[in-house]
Design a protein around this motif. Sequence first.
Motif, PDB file in Angstrom:
ATOM      1  N   PRO A  15      -8.399   0.385  -3.305  1.00 43.84           N
ATOM      2  CA  PRO A  15      -7.244   1.271  -3.544  1.00 43.84           C
ATOM      3  C   PRO A  15      -6.874   2.121  -2.333  1.00 43.84           C
ATOM      4  O   PRO A  15      -5.686   2.339  -2.080  1.00 43.84           O
ATOM      5  CB  PRO A  15      -7.703   2.154  -4.718  1.00 43.84           C
ATOM      6  N   VAL A  16      -7.883   2.570  -1.573  1.00 36.70           N
ATOM      7  CA  VAL A  16      -7.573   3.363  -0.381  1.00 36.70           C
ATOM      8  C   VAL A  16      -6.753   2.529   0.598  1.00 36.70           C
ATOM      9  O   VAL A  16      -5.722   2.967   1.113  1.00 36.70           O
ATOM     10  CB  VAL A  16      -8.869   3.875   0.290  1.00 36.70           C
ATOM     11  N   GLY A  17      -7.209   1.293   0.831  1.00 32.83           N
ATOM     12  CA  GLY A  17      -6.483   0.418   1.748  1.00 32.83           C
ATOM     13  C   GLY A  17      -5.065   0.170   1.276  1.00 32.83           C
ATOM     14  O   GLY A  17      -4.110   0.248   2.067  1.00 32.83           O
ATOM     15  N   VAL A  18      -4.909  -0.092  -0.022  1.00 32.45           N
ATOM     16  CA  VAL A  18      -3.570  -0.335  -0.566  1.00 32.45           C
ATOM     17  C   VAL A  18      -2.702   0.900  -0.379  1.00 32.45           C
ATOM     18  O   VAL A  18      -1.558   0.807   0.079  1.00 32.45           O
ATOM     19  CB  VAL A  18      -3.654  -0.731  -2.064  1.00 32.45           C
ATOM     20  N   ALA A  19      -3.279   2.085  -0.688  1.00 27.14           N
ATOM     21  CA  ALA A  19      -2.510   3.324  -0.553  1.00 27.14           C
ATOM     22  C   ALA A  19      -2.044   3.506   0.884  1.00 27.14           C
ATOM     23  O   ALA A  19      -0.888   3.843   1.133  1.00 27.14           O
ATOM     24  CB  ALA A  19      -3.356   4.525  -0.990  1.00 27.14           C
ATOM     25  N   VAL A  20      -2.948   3.240   1.832  1.00 27.33           N
ATOM     26  CA  VAL A  20      -2.607   3.416   3.243  1.00 27.33           C
ATOM     27  C   VAL A  20      -1.458   2.480   3.631  1.00 27.33           C
ATOM     28  O   VAL A  20      -0.487   2.896   4.276  1.00 27.33           O
ATOM     29  CB  VAL A  20      -3.856   3.167   4.120  1.00 27.33           C
ATOM     30  N   VAL A  21      -1.557   1.214   3.212  1.00 26.68           N
ATOM     31  CA  VAL A  21      -0.506   0.264   3.566  1.00 26.68           C
ATOM     32  C   VAL A  21       0.819   0.654   2.903  1.00 26.68           C
ATOM     33  O   VAL A  21       1.877   0.602   3.541  1.00 26.68           O
ATOM     34  CB  VAL A  21      -0.912  -1.168   3.166  1.00 26.68           C
ATOM     35  N   VAL A  22       0.748   1.082   1.630  1.00 24.55           N
ATOM     36  CA  VAL A  22       1.972   1.462   0.924  1.00 24.55           C
ATOM     37  C   VAL A  22       2.659   2.621   1.652  1.00 24.55           C
ATOM     38  O   VAL A  22       3.865   2.570   1.939  1.00 24.55           O
ATOM     39  CB  VAL A  22       1.667   1.850  -0.539  1.00 24.55           C
ATOM     40  N   ILE A  23       1.880   3.661   1.987  1.00 24.79           N
ATOM     41  CA  ILE A  23       2.455   4.819   2.669  1.00 24.79           C
ATOM     42  C   ILE A  23       3.098   4.388   3.983  1.00 24.79           C
ATOM     43  O   ILE A  23       4.236   4.722   4.296  1.00 24.79           O
ATOM     44  CB  ILE A  23       1.370   5.892   2.930  1.00 24.79           C
ATOM     45  N   CYS A  24       2.338   3.582   4.729  1.00 25.09           N
ATOM     46  CA  CYS A  24       2.799   3.184   6.057  1.00 25.09           C
ATOM     47  C   CYS A  24       4.063   2.331   5.978  1.00 25.09           C
ATOM     48  O   CYS A  24       5.049   2.601   6.671  1.00 25.09           O
ATOM     49  CB  CYS A  24       1.667   2.428   6.727  1.00 25.09           C
ATOM     50  N   PHE A  25       4.039   1.328   5.139  1.00 24.20           N
ATOM     51  CA  PHE A  25       5.190   0.429   4.997  1.00 24.20           C
ATOM     52  C   PHE A  25       6.432   1.227   4.596  1.00 24.20           C
ATOM     53  O   PHE A  25       7.507   1.083   5.188  1.00 24.20           O
ATOM     54  CB  PHE A  25       4.867  -0.640   3.942  1.00 24.20           C
ATOM     55  N   THR A  26       6.275   2.097   3.582  1.00 22.80           N
ATOM     56  CA  THR A  26       7.414   2.877   3.103  1.00 22.80           C
ATOM     57  C   THR A  26       7.982   3.757   4.209  1.00 22.80           C
ATOM     58  O   THR A  26       9.203   3.817   4.401  1.00 22.80           O
ATOM     59  CB  THR A  26       6.979   3.759   1.915  1.00 22.80           C
ATOM     60  N   LEU A  27       7.080   4.426   4.957  1.00 19.59           N
ATOM     61  CA  LEU A  27       7.544   5.311   6.019  1.00 19.59           C
ATOM     62  C   LEU A  27       8.355   4.541   7.053  1.00 19.59           C
ATOM     63  O   LEU A  27       9.427   4.981   7.471  1.00 19.59           O
ATOM     64  CB  LEU A  27       6.348   5.992   6.695  1.00 19.59           C
ATOM     65  N   VAL A  28       7.829   3.384   7.473  1.00 20.56           N
ATOM     66  CA  VAL A  28       8.537   2.646   8.516  1.00 20.56           C
ATOM     67  C   VAL A  28       9.876   2.130   8.007  1.00 20.56           C
ATOM     68  O   VAL A  28      10.878   2.152   8.725  1.00 20.56           O
ATOM     69  CB  VAL A  28       7.670   1.478   9.035  1.00 20.56           C
TER      70      VAL A  28
END
Lengths: 306, 280
Positions: free
Chosen positions: A14-27
């Motif tokens: 879940p941490v990895g998914v959260a990190v990718v979700v945040i990053c993808f959305t921001l970009v």
Amino acid sequence: MITFIIRRLLSSIPVGVAVVVICFTLVRLAPGSPFSSERALDPVTKQMLEAKYRLTGSIPTQLFCYLSQVAKGDLGESLKYRGRSVVEIIGQSLPRSILLGSISFLISLGLGIPLGAWAAARNRDQVGSILNGLAILSLSVPTFILAPTTVLLFSFYFHLFPPAGWGEPSQLVLPAFALALPFVGVCARLVRSGLLETLGSDFIRTGRSKGLSEPKLVLLHALRPAILPLISYAGPLAAGILTGSLLIEETFAIPGVGQFFVSGVINRDVFLVSGVVLVYCAFLLFFNLVADWLTALLDPRIRLHS
Amino acid sequence: MKIRIFLIAFILIVGAAVIGPWLSPYGVSEVSSMRLASPSLTHWLGTDLHGRDLLTRLLYGGRISLLVGLVGASVSLLVGVAYGLTAGYLGGRIDNAMMRLVDTLYALPRIVLVIVLISLFDLKLKGFLDTTPFAFLAPHARLLLLFVALGLVEWLTLARIVRAQVLSIKERPFVLSSRLIGQTTPTILIRQILPQVFPIVLTYLTLALPAVILEESFLSFLGLGVQAPLASWGTLLADGASLLNPIHTPWWCIVFPSFALASSLLLLNFIGDQLKKDGR
């Protein structure tokens, strides 16, 4: 042991998914498009490109597409370096960053632990406070000061090492030291404060009253528990060295993963940025796992729970 | 005793940064034909690529660097203390959930987060500010964002420290008695518990200040932080580093910004270290 590792791996998903979700959305939220960096594209071409890379629709749909792709082990294709997959880019550049990072990691520990131990052993006299001052000095001088000043001094004035580049062992000396030196200070401080605490404890007094010599006492008995804070710092340390190398790679022209990350952010190359951040995150979680395991190994009072 | 010397030295640096640019005969962006002149009586620390006086630019850059440090550290202080107080005092499930969030944020590479935040919301904030009465701030949108972003990544450690303190303090008799005489939770938090954690917070501030200054210079060095015509120690150092070449490097453009930045960081770290020792 195995259950512990499995549990930790599961809980890090879940941490990895959260990190990718945040990053993808921001970009994707960012102004500017990965396709129109140099000149304006006509809308039809842009739409076709977006469709090709599956970047149409709302951000959650794009995100879902991307995540299902990642789950299959495919990190997508770079939008800037057309025709190269993110896996390929990371696969080529990451080993260089890892080589540089691990050398720096070893230097930080190899210099930091003895320095800290010495500072703790001589805590009451002048030597101890000088060593402590040295440690603070080294952690106060950041890598981006060290990088240009060491090049100026050791490449251009003394001609000892090449100023930049990649491939020869001599080209590694300056970047590895510039990257490691601030962390030497951090390691030394952690070991020193850990040792000072242990040296005051009962079992050390017992050892001393049995007639053990001071070096033996410090190295064989006190260092093992005293090094625990340092080990739990190893995860952030590894991450710090990895992200710190971003700048070292810029200055010393090393084609590592950090350079691709910076260009990815600037070009809004969403797949490249998310891929690199995912790799960073995986490293951090992995090092934290190893740190926890080592802590339990060194301190029998700690049992591994999830 | 020792701490007094460090404090005085640091105050001198701050004073020089505040007053210096006024006293200097040169303007910050004043271009002259004396390009890359080495240190002399007219230009004490030499000039840069565009013939600007380096000393003036260093003093001016100090203003920005120290200001970013102060605001960033204050933001992290406010967020961290409020978060830690709430989590520690409420306890139980809420505390657990709040601390898991901190753990997750720890797992994100922090500098990466700042880079992404700043490069992504710069233009958005600028556009937004233009529509509000604060339009005069729009040119500095990036700087404002830098303040907030740096503060927002620095608060995690403080939240942990404050929470741990509150956990032990809230069981003490004086908190129970204030509860018994009918004080409400916010009153207890602010009037009873906050003063108890204050010394630790103060110590932390002296350590957060160099951390934020460091991160600002790091970002500026990469070209993602403070932007021209503004200057900070980080951008000055980056300018100097870009002049590195094997034939003739203007060493003063690298050595002096490095010295200004490193000595301030060193002083702040020494002060924090001494405060921590005294607190124990």
